[in-house]
Design a protein around this motif. Structure first.
Motif, mmCIF file in Angstrom:
data_model
loop_
_atom_site.group_PDB
_atom_site.id
_atom_site.type_symbol
_atom_site.label_atom_id
_atom_site.label_comp_id
_atom_site.label_asym_id
_atom_site.label_seq_id
_atom_site.Cartn_x
_atom_site.Cartn_y
_atom_site.Cartn_z
ATOM 1 N N VAL A 1 -27.449 -5.259 33.111
ATOM 2 C CA VAL A 1 -28.231 -4.216 32.290
ATOM 3 C C VAL A 1 -29.548 -4.616 32.028
ATOM 4 O O VAL A 1 -29.976 -5.745 31.919
ATOM 5 C CB VAL A 1 -27.660 -3.756 30.868
ATOM 6 C CG1 VAL A 1 -26.009 -3.331 31.095
ATOM 7 C CG2 VAL A 1 -27.731 -5.056 30.121
ATOM 8 N N ASN A 2 -30.633 -3.615 32.247
ATOM 9 C CA ASN A 2 -32.094 -3.945 31.923
ATOM 10 C C ASN A 2 -32.362 -3.675 30.620
ATOM 11 O O ASN A 2 -31.554 -3.479 29.396
ATOM 12 C CB ASN A 2 -32.833 -3.065 32.833
ATOM 13 C CG ASN A 2 -33.113 -1.593 32.368
ATOM 14 O OD1 ASN A 2 -32.190 -1.216 31.482
ATOM 15 N ND2 ASN A 2 -33.907 -0.863 32.919
ATOM 16 N N ASP A 3 -33.550 -4.174 30.338
ATOM 17 C CA ASP A 3 -34.033 -4.376 28.836
ATOM 18 C C ASP A 3 -34.088 -3.166 28.122
ATOM 19 O O ASP A 3 -33.612 -2.764 27.082
ATOM 20 C CB ASP A 3 -35.562 -4.860 28.775
ATOM 21 C CG ASP A 3 -35.696 -6.315 29.384
ATOM 22 O OD1 ASP A 3 -34.486 -6.921 29.218
ATOM 23 O OD2 ASP A 3 -36.489 -6.684 29.509
ATOM 24 N N ALA A 4 -34.206 -2.031 28.963
ATOM 25 C CA ALA A 4 -34.403 -0.470 28.225
ATOM 26 C C ALA A 4 -33.022 -0.100 27.803
ATOM 27 O O ALA A 4 -32.779 0.504 26.655
ATOM 28 C CB ALA A 4 -34.867 0.458 29.293
ATOM 29 N N ALA A 5 -32.006 -0.586 28.479
ATOM 30 C CA ALA A 5 -30.630 -0.323 28.155
ATOM 31 C C ALA A 5 -30.166 -1.082 26.935
ATOM 32 O O ALA A 5 -29.396 -0.430 26.020
ATOM 33 C CB ALA A 5 -29.469 -0.572 29.267
ATOM 34 N N VAL A 6 -30.633 -2.110 26.704
ATOM 35 C CA VAL A 6 -30.537 -2.997 25.668
ATOM 36 C C VAL A 6 -30.945 -2.233 24.355
ATOM 37 O O VAL A 6 -30.444 -2.065 23.357
ATOM 38 C CB VAL A 6 -30.826 -4.431 25.765
ATOM 39 C CG1 VAL A 6 -30.689 -5.364 24.652
ATOM 40 C CG2 VAL A 6 -29.824 -5.163 26.942
ATOM 41 N N ASP A 7 -32.201 -1.933 24.454
ATOM 42 C CA ASP A 7 -33.042 -1.459 23.630
ATOM 43 C C ASP A 7 -32.404 -0.136 22.919
ATOM 44 O O ASP A 7 -32.292 0.314 21.803
ATOM 45 C CB ASP A 7 -34.293 -1.277 23.720
ATOM 46 C CG ASP A 7 -35.160 -2.687 23.983
ATOM 47 O OD1 ASP A 7 -34.516 -3.451 23.505
ATOM 48 O OD2 ASP A 7 -36.083 -2.522 24.508
ATOM 49 N N LEU A 8 -32.105 0.890 23.992
ATOM 50 C CA LEU A 8 -31.625 2.245 23.797
ATOM 51 C C LEU A 8 -30.127 2.095 22.858
ATOM 52 O O LEU A 8 -30.096 2.686 22.091
ATOM 53 C CB LEU A 8 -31.645 3.098 24.930
ATOM 54 C CG LEU A 8 -30.899 4.586 24.557
ATOM 55 C CD1 LEU A 8 -32.054 5.298 23.584
ATOM 56 C CD2 LEU A 8 -31.171 5.272 25.957
ATOM 57 N N TYR A 9 -29.494 1.647 23.590
ATOM 58 C CA TYR A 9 -27.912 1.478 23.183
ATOM 59 C C TYR A 9 -27.599 0.476 21.911
ATOM 60 O O TYR A 9 -26.648 0.740 21.258
ATOM 61 C CB TYR A 9 -26.961 1.316 24.356
ATOM 62 C CG TYR A 9 -26.812 2.465 25.215
ATOM 63 C CD1 TYR A 9 -25.824 3.345 25.302
ATOM 64 C CD2 TYR A 9 -27.893 2.726 26.155
ATOM 65 C CE1 TYR A 9 -25.635 4.509 26.266
ATOM 66 C CE2 TYR A 9 -27.841 3.756 27.062
ATOM 67 C CZ TYR A 9 -27.034 4.493 27.118
ATOM 68 O OH TYR A 9 -26.823 5.582 27.910
ATOM 69 N N GLY A 10 -28.465 -0.327 21.805
ATOM 70 C CA GLY A 10 -28.295 -1.388 20.835
ATOM 71 C C GLY A 10 -27.286 -2.684 20.971
ATOM 72 O O GLY A 10 -27.043 -3.291 20.050
ATOM 73 N N TYR A 11 -26.547 -2.453 22.218
ATOM 74 C CA TYR A 11 -25.547 -3.511 22.269
ATOM 75 C C TYR A 11 -26.214 -4.898 23.001
ATOM 76 O O TYR A 11 -27.596 -4.765 23.717
ATOM 77 C CB TYR A 11 -24.722 -3.362 23.428
ATOM 78 C CG TYR A 11 -23.680 -2.230 23.102
ATOM 79 C CD1 TYR A 11 -22.617 -2.023 22.291
ATOM 80 C CD2 TYR A 11 -23.852 -0.918 23.522
ATOM 81 C CE1 TYR A 11 -22.034 -0.843 21.898
ATOM 82 C CE2 TYR A 11 -23.263 0.223 23.275
ATOM 83 C CZ TYR A 11 -22.288 0.064 22.526
ATOM 84 O OH TYR A 11 -21.421 1.301 22.106
ATOM 85 N N SER A 12 -25.943 -6.005 22.611
ATOM 86 C CA SER A 12 -26.810 -7.226 22.951
ATOM 87 C C SER A 12 -25.872 -7.702 24.444
ATOM 88 O O SER A 12 -25.271 -6.887 24.973
ATOM 89 C CB SER A 12 -25.977 -8.592 22.190
ATOM 90 O OG SER A 12 -24.766 -8.714 22.375
ATOM 91 N N ARG A 13 -26.717 -8.319 25.188
ATOM 92 C CA ARG A 13 -26.427 -8.719 26.534
ATOM 93 C C ARG A 13 -25.096 -9.294 26.500
ATOM 94 O O ARG A 13 -24.338 -9.220 27.507
ATOM 95 C CB ARG A 13 -27.507 -9.740 26.998
ATOM 96 C CG ARG A 13 -28.687 -8.815 27.362
ATOM 97 C CD ARG A 13 -29.716 -9.708 28.259
ATOM 98 N NE ARG A 13 -31.118 -8.823 28.378
ATOM 99 C CZ ARG A 13 -31.207 -8.159 29.329
ATOM 100 N NH1 ARG A 13 -30.348 -7.798 30.175
ATOM 101 N NH2 ARG A 13 -32.559 -7.467 29.358
ATOM 102 N N ARG A 14 -24.982 -10.143 25.482
ATOM 103 C CA ARG A 14 -23.585 -10.938 25.768
ATOM 104 C C ARG A 14 -22.251 -9.717 25.436
ATOM 105 O O ARG A 14 -21.510 -9.779 25.999
ATOM 106 C CB ARG A 14 -23.465 -11.821 24.250
ATOM 107 C CG ARG A 14 -22.118 -12.516 24.288
ATOM 108 C CD ARG A 14 -21.980 -13.582 23.066
ATOM 109 N NE ARG A 14 -23.282 -14.591 23.456
ATOM 110 C CZ ARG A 14 -23.095 -15.760 24.163
ATOM 111 N NH1 ARG A 14 -21.980 -15.978 24.785
ATOM 112 N NH2 ARG A 14 -24.069 -16.585 24.259
ATOM 113 N N ALA A 15 -22.672 -8.753 24.423
ATOM 114 C CA ALA A 15 -21.771 -7.597 24.316
ATOM 115 C C ALA A 15 -21.633 -6.994 25.654
ATOM 116 O O ALA A 15 -20.166 -6.606 26.020
ATOM 117 C CB ALA A 15 -22.078 -6.817 23.364
ATOM 118 N N TYR A 16 -22.653 -6.516 26.283
ATOM 119 C CA TYR A 16 -22.471 -6.003 27.781
ATOM 120 C C TYR A 16 -21.438 -6.796 28.509
ATOM 121 O O TYR A 16 -20.767 -5.901 29.385
ATOM 122 C CB TYR A 16 -23.780 -5.790 28.284
ATOM 123 C CG TYR A 16 -24.420 -4.368 27.797
ATOM 124 C CD1 TYR A 16 -23.894 -3.221 28.279
ATOM 125 C CD2 TYR A 16 -25.731 -4.337 26.916
ATOM 126 C CE1 TYR A 16 -24.639 -1.871 27.589
ATOM 127 C CE2 TYR A 16 -26.385 -3.266 26.801
ATOM 128 C CZ TYR A 16 -25.813 -2.128 26.841
ATOM 129 O OH TYR A 16 -26.348 -1.012 26.577
#
Length: 691
Positions: free
Chosen positions: A42-57
């Motif tokens: 996932v890219n940074d914008a997805a992390v920011d918009l959805y609020g999930y951490s990269r570890r969660a993704y």
């Protein structure tokens, strides 16, 4: 394979530029496995918009960011690749549960040795919210306009005044509905005359850049009249061209104007009688006096009901109000059209007469007096009423309203002084007398402040010997210009203005201070007027006078007249008893001249009865006076009251009074009123003779 060919064979994902673009792109993106649905990156914008951490993704699938209702649809879309190479609308969930409305665009691509799908997300939440807000705002504004209590309309001038907006209030005012009118022209609603009037208003609105306002009466659909207050304004054309729309806002002010009209009537008319009130009268008499001429004079009659207060007190205010209404009706029955009858307040009325065709104010006054002498029906009981009338004419007596009202008032005062139940026409000497009373009032104020009053003392003797019994205190005024002024000249003005109360209190204090210096067997008599007797502070004033002077209470004799009992007996008797409780002696003065009933003698034990001088003067020649004198002696003996005859001027009168058994006498034969110095010299001489 050469390095060049190797580089060209590399997949886009494997280039640094692609990875950098992917990670930094402002649109949320991710790559997921279509078989497992797991996020691969996932890219940074997805992390920011959805609020999930990269570890969660790393632990999530693309199904996890969708509500349960959308997951099967996602599975089907992936299987059919229906969201690949095209935009599809989806509902996504953020980490905090917030719902996102999004468009996604899918693209298949190889990723790390497998087929994957790149998803690019466009968040439509704010756009949709903005659109929803616009829609809601428009709906809200439409609702406001439709539900406004004001009539709002827009007309298209280029289409013969067609209504493009016509809210419900417009229909309510005119008795129709907005659905019936909207889209139609004013020709379908209003008459030709009304439409012509509206068109003229529209032309005025088109000729100005501002707002034009009108108040007009229009016919509604039922033919009724409505009063509208309307403001019209041109709506500027968007392209800067010639305006074609006119915005109008109307308010139905019919009820408001009707209320205002009623308030005007109420403000200018008496609520009880319906006659013109003082405000109406003031406006009317001002113009009537100015318009009066020698050939067309105007008469002002002021009318008061005689002794109206006694009716209110005895029969109640409801009966008094009924009487006022009946008086108003009778006054109206006498006057002509064009005259005015007004109630000024209380029992005061005014009549303004137009004296044309040889009409006489005196004749009208006689007719008014006669009409009011006919008994009035007050709740089934006949009530006889009289009135007093004062008359002034314009321009004969005064050419302006102030002067005319003053002259009529002076004439009314003269009518009351003349015995009431009559009328008086203004004469110049009435004003001079009023000015004299006014000057006297001012002078009395000054006299009280400057200590110009003085007490004279007339001796009272016991008839069976030469012994002094005491003195009667009589007030005099040492006027700086007129000299010594007797009470007959200023006491009536003092009574009328209320100054008798402070003047009387001064006399009481002065008499007590003076008598306190005399031998203990001498009393001092002080007269009280009816006005003083009504004063709420009288008893306290007497108590202070005694305490401050140190005079023994039984040495102070208070003289009242029989007229005290013509006022409120319920007030008079308790006050007399309170005076007696202080130790004072109470004498009835001028006995036999005022009150026809002797019942008050049974109600209160007077210490002294003073026979009026009018009976003493006739004792030598008038058998009736002698009979009254004998009766007074008998009354005094029966009630254990001392009898005193005043006004003794001859030896024969003195001998007769001694024969009839009077106890005390006073008069010019025995001693005139004298100042305090001469009085105390008399006391000293009397004491010396006694010694």
């Amino acid at each position: 394979m050469s390095s060049a060919s190797t580089a060209s064979a590399r997949l886009p994902w494997q280039t640094d530029d692609f990875r950098l673009l992917f990670q930094t792109h402002p649109s949320p993106m991710w790559i997921y496995d279509p078989l497992t649905y797991r996020f691969l990156i996932v890219n940074d914008a997805a992390v920011d918009l959805y609020g999930y951490s990269r570890r969660a993704y790393e632990q999530m699938t693309v199904l996890d960011i969708r509500p349960a209702s959308e997951r099967q649809r996602m599975v089907d879309a992936v299987a059919r690749r229906s969201d690949v190479d095209r935009a599809e609308r989806w509902t996504h969930l953020k980490a905090d549960g917030t719902v996102l409305d999004v468009f996604t665009y899918g693209r298949e691509l190889p990723f790390e040795g497998r087929q994957a799908i790149l998803a690019i997300v466009q968040d439509q939440t704010e756009v949709n919210a903005a659109r929803q807000q616009v829609t809601e705002t428009q709906t809200f504004l439409d609702s406001i306009i439709e539900n406004l209590p004001l009539a709002v309309f827009v007309k298209d001038i280029e289409q013969d005044g067609r209504y493009v907006l016509y809210n419900a209030a417009c229909g309510n005012i005119l008795g129709t509905t907005s659905e019936e009118i909207a889209g139609g022209s004013e020709r379908t609603v209003f008459s030709e005359r009304q439409m012509t009037q509206f068109r003229k208003q529209d032309e005025r609105a088109l000729a100005t850049s501002g707002t034009v306002s009108f108040e007009e009466t229009v016919e509604d659909c039922s033919g009724g009249k409505r009063i509208l207050r309307t403001a019209k304004r041109v709506i500027p054309a968007c392209n800067g061209g010639r305006p074609r729309y006119i915005l109008g806002i109307s308010q139905d002010v019919t009820a408001e104007r009707e209320t205002e009209a009623r308030l005007v009537v109420m403000a200018m008319h008496d609520a009880l009688t319906g006659l013109a009130n003082r405000a109406y009268f003031s406006d009317y008499i001002r113009s009537a006096a100015l318009a009066a001429t020698k050939d067309a004079p105007v008469a002002l009659l002021y009318l008061d009901i005689d002794h109206f207060k006694s009716i209110n007190d005895s029969k109640g205010h409801a009966a008094g109000d009924a009487l006022l209404c009946q008086v108003g009706d009778r006054l109206l029955s006498i006057v002509r059209q064009g005259d005015l009858v007004a109630r000024l307040g209380g029992d005061e009325f005014a009549v303004v007469l137009q004296l044309t065709d040889g009409r006489s104010a005196e004749d009208v006054a006689e007719r008014l007096l006669a009409a009011l002498r006919v008994p009035f029906d007050l709740d089934g009981a006949a009530e006889h009423v009289t009135c007093s009338i004062g008359i002034a004419r314009a321009p004969e007596h005064s050419a302006d309203d102030d002067g005319l009202m003053r002259d009529a008032d002076l004439a009314l005062y003269a009518a009351k002084e003349g015995g009431r139940s009559t009328f008086r026409i203004y004469r110049p000497e009435m004003r001079r007398e009023a000015e004299r009373r006014h000057d006297m009032k001012l002078a009395l104020h000054h006299a009280l402040e400057e200590g110009q009053f003085e007490l004279y003392y007339q001796p009272i003797y016991r008839i069976d010997g030469p012994d002094l019994a005491g003195f009667e205190a009589l007030i005099r005024w040492n006027h700086p210009e007129r000299g010594l002024v007797g009470p007959i000249d200023f006491i009536p003005v003092a009574e009328e203005t209320g100054l008798i109360v402070p003047i009387g209190e001064w006399a009481l204090n002065e008499a007590c201070r003076t008598a306190a210096r005399w031998p203990a067997h001498l009393r001092v008599a002080v007269n009280l007027s009816v006005s003083q007797f009504r004063d709420a502070g009288l008893l306290d004033a007497m108590r202070r006078a005694i305490d401050d002077s140190g005079l023994a209470p039984e040495r102070l004799e208070i003289e009242i007249t029989e007229s005290v009992f013509l006022t409120d007996v319920a007030h008079s008797l308790p006050l007399l008893r309170a005076m007696k409780a202080l130790g004072l002696r109470i004498a009835i003065d001028d006995f036999g001249t005022g009150y026809s009933s002797l019942s008050y003698l049974r109600s209160f034990a007077f210490d002294k009865i003073k026979l009026d001088r009018s009976f003493v003067s006739g004792i030598e020649t008038d058998a009736g006076s002698l009979a009254i004198i004998r009766a007074v002696v008998g009354i005094g003996s029966g009630f254990n009251a001392t009898t005193l005859a005043e006004g003794v001027e001859t030896e024969e009168q003195l001998r007769a009074l001694r024969r009839e058994g009077f106890a005390e006498v006073q008069g010019y034969l025995l001693g005139r009123p004298r100042p305090v110095g001469d009085t105390e010299a008399l006391i000293a001489a009397t004491d010396a003779l006694a010694a």
